[in-house]
Design a protein around this motif. Sequence first.
Motif, PDB file in Angstrom:
ATOM      1  N   GLU A  11       0.860  -1.187   0.000  1.00 52.33           N
ATOM      2  CA  GLU A  11       0.000   0.000   0.000  1.00 52.33           C
ATOM      3  C   GLU A  11       0.897   1.238   0.000  1.00 52.33           C
ATOM      4  O   GLU A  11       1.676   1.432   0.942  1.00 52.33           O
ATOM      5  N   PRO A  12       0.833   2.077  -1.040  1.00 50.82           N
ATOM      6  CA  PRO A  12       1.719   3.241  -1.113  1.00 50.82           C
ATOM      7  C   PRO A  12       1.670   4.145   0.125  1.00 50.82           C
ATOM      8  O   PRO A  12       2.709   4.652   0.562  1.00 50.82           O
ATOM      9  N   ALA A  13       0.495   4.331   0.694  1.00 54.77           N
ATOM     10  CA  ALA A  13       0.386   5.202   1.875  1.00 54.77           C
ATOM     11  C   ALA A  13       1.199   4.647   3.044  1.00 54.77           C
ATOM     12  O   ALA A  13       1.769   5.412   3.826  1.00 54.77           O
ATOM     13  N   THR A  58      -1.432  13.232   8.855  1.00 55.24           N
ATOM     14  CA  THR A  58      -2.631  13.393   8.026  1.00 55.24           C
ATOM     15  C   THR A  58      -2.429  14.392   6.888  1.00 55.24           C
ATOM     16  O   THR A  58      -2.750  14.097   5.743  1.00 55.24           O
ATOM     17  N   GLU A  59      -1.887  15.559   7.189  1.00 51.39           N
ATOM     18  CA  GLU A  59      -1.710  16.575   6.141  1.00 51.39           C
ATOM     19  C   GLU A  59      -0.717  16.150   5.063  1.00 51.39           C
ATOM     20  O   GLU A  59      -1.029  16.228   3.880  1.00 51.39           O
ATOM     21  N   PRO A  60       0.499  15.686   5.451  1.00 53.10           N
ATOM     22  CA  PRO A  60       1.440  15.281   4.394  1.00 53.10           C
ATOM     23  C   PRO A  60       0.912  14.132   3.525  1.00 53.10           C
ATOM     24  O   PRO A  60       1.234  14.057   2.340  1.00 53.10           O
ATOM     25  N   LEU A  61       0.115  13.253   4.124  1.00 52.28           N
ATOM     26  CA  LEU A  61      -0.430  12.127   3.364  1.00 52.28           C
ATOM     27  C   LEU A  61      -1.673  12.516   2.571  1.00 52.28           C
ATOM     28  O   LEU A  61      -2.042  11.827   1.625  1.00 52.28           O
ATOM     29  N   GLY A  62      -2.342  13.595   3.000  1.00 54.55           N
ATOM     30  CA  GLY A  62      -3.587  13.984   2.352  1.00 54.55           C
ATOM     31  C   GLY A  62      -4.710  12.996   2.617  1.00 54.55           C
ATOM     32  O   GLY A  62      -5.601  12.818   1.793  1.00 54.55           O
ATOM     33  N   LEU A  63      -4.648  12.343   3.779  1.00 53.95           N
ATOM     34  CA  LEU A  63      -5.646  11.340   4.152  1.00 53.95           C
ATOM     35  C   LEU A  63      -6.326  11.746   5.449  1.00 53.95           C
ATOM     36  O   LEU A  63      -5.779  12.524   6.229  1.00 53.95           O
ATOM     37  N   SER A  64      -7.496  11.192   5.696  1.00 60.18           N
ATOM     38  CA  SER A  64      -8.228  11.485   6.923  1.00 60.18           C
ATOM     39  C   SER A  64      -7.556  10.811   8.117  1.00 60.18           C
ATOM     40  O   SER A  64      -6.803   9.840   7.961  1.00 60.18           O
TER      41      SER A  64
END
Length: 115
Positions: free
Chosen positions: A36-38, A60-66
């Motif tokens: 999984e890339p994340a 969360t911000e650097p990944l752009g995920l919740s």
Amino acid sequence: MKLTQQISSCCPSLLSGAIDSEQAAQMAAIFKVLGEPARLQVLSLIAAQPAKEACVCQLTEPLGLSQPTVSHHLKVLYEAGLLQKERRGTWIFYRLVPERIEALRNALALPMQTH
């Protein structure tokens, strides 16, 4: 056998000789976690922190995920034995487990050639 136990015992060098089906299954489970890339980004972001640790709020911000999605990825990496965690008040900080990362590196290492 739990994945956290498997990673430390499973990882002979994949490139130095044939591995048996059990070793292949154990290694595949670990690499599936990293498929999984994340999750690869999570490991990279934690390693890049000055203190070599991070909590969900820093990812969360650097990944752009919740937050729930990042928490899920952290949980999967923790259960695979790639991260350790420490609770501090209401926050949980995650660190890489160097021995586990080294075992993965060794699993893909080419054997030394002697001439």
